[in-house]
Motif scaffolding. Sequence first.
Motif, short mmCIF file in Angstrom:
data_model
loop_
_atom_site.label_atom_id
_atom_site.label_comp_id
_atom_site.label_asym_id
_atom_site.label_seq_id
_atom_site.Cartn_x
_atom_site.Cartn_y
_atom_site.Cartn_z
N GLU A 40 0.92 -1.27 -0.07
CA GLU A 40 -0.04 0.06 -0.11
C GLU A 40 0.98 1.19 -0.27
O GLU A 40 0.52 2.25 -0.81
N GLU A 41 1.92 1.26 0.63
CA GLU A 41 2.90 2.40 0.82
C GLU A 41 3.61 2.63 -0.63
O GLU A 41 3.56 3.95 -1.12
N CYS A 42 3.76 1.62 -1.26
CA CYS A 42 4.46 1.79 -2.62
C CYS A 42 3.38 2.43 -3.70
O CYS A 42 3.71 3.28 -4.33
N ARG A 43 2.18 1.96 -3.54
CA ARG A 43 1.07 2.15 -4.27
C ARG A 43 0.60 3.60 -4.10
O ARG A 43 0.38 4.44 -5.13
N ASN A 44 0.80 4.02 -2.80
CA ASN A 44 0.36 5.57 -2.71
C ASN A 44 1.47 6.50 -3.18
O ASN A 44 1.19 7.45 -3.52
N ARG A 45 2.80 6.11 -3.04
CA ARG A 45 3.74 6.71 -3.63
C ARG A 45 3.91 6.88 -5.12
O ARG A 45 4.12 8.04 -5.71
N ILE A 47 1.15 6.65 -6.94
CA ILE A 47 -0.20 7.60 -7.34
C ILE A 47 0.51 9.19 -6.97
O ILE A 47 0.26 9.83 -8.09
N LYS A 48 1.28 9.33 -6.14
CA LYS A 48 1.51 10.75 -5.76
C LYS A 48 2.55 11.16 -6.74
O LYS A 48 2.35 12.28 -7.55
#
Length: 182
Positions: A40-45, A47-48
């Motif tokens: 999830e942390e990678c996915r959010n990064r 997207i940003k």
Amino acid sequence: MTVLIIGGSGSGKSEYAENLSISLGVDRRVYIATMKPWDEECRNRIIKHRKMREKKQFETVECYRSLKKLELGNRPSVVLLECMSNLVSNELFGLWEAGDAPALNKETAVEEIIKGILNLENQSEHLVIVTNEVFSDGDHYSPQTNDYRQVLGSINQLAAKRAHMVVEVVAGIPIKVKEGIN
């Protein structure tokens, strides 16, 4: 023109690469993202970063492996490959997904990634490659980490030989190591 940009973690190499890419071409800018969204942390990064790149008019193409097979169509002005260290890891250790191609041995990984660089050079006016400098810290690592460092080092050297310009970014300061005809 091919440019290799190298630097340590947090050195400012990515920002420098994006700004350089913007200065090189206005028609079509393609950002090849090699970071697999593992959690999830990678996915959010991701997207940003994708939103930030859209503002800079980059088209994002995700390519975790097999760079030599990537077809970009409509010739881009600039291709920004970010980053070689993720691509090397993905090729050496695989993506851990059903149906994923087998991980490559060291020699094959170097050959395949260099073919991928040639593929991108042939499809663009300018290629900007971002890579990590992972050789100035410790020297006691697992065999797998040493293999990774060896492959990344070989690719960095081969890419630097091909490149028209090599820039090391240190603390946000770009230092041209090579400029001119490859």
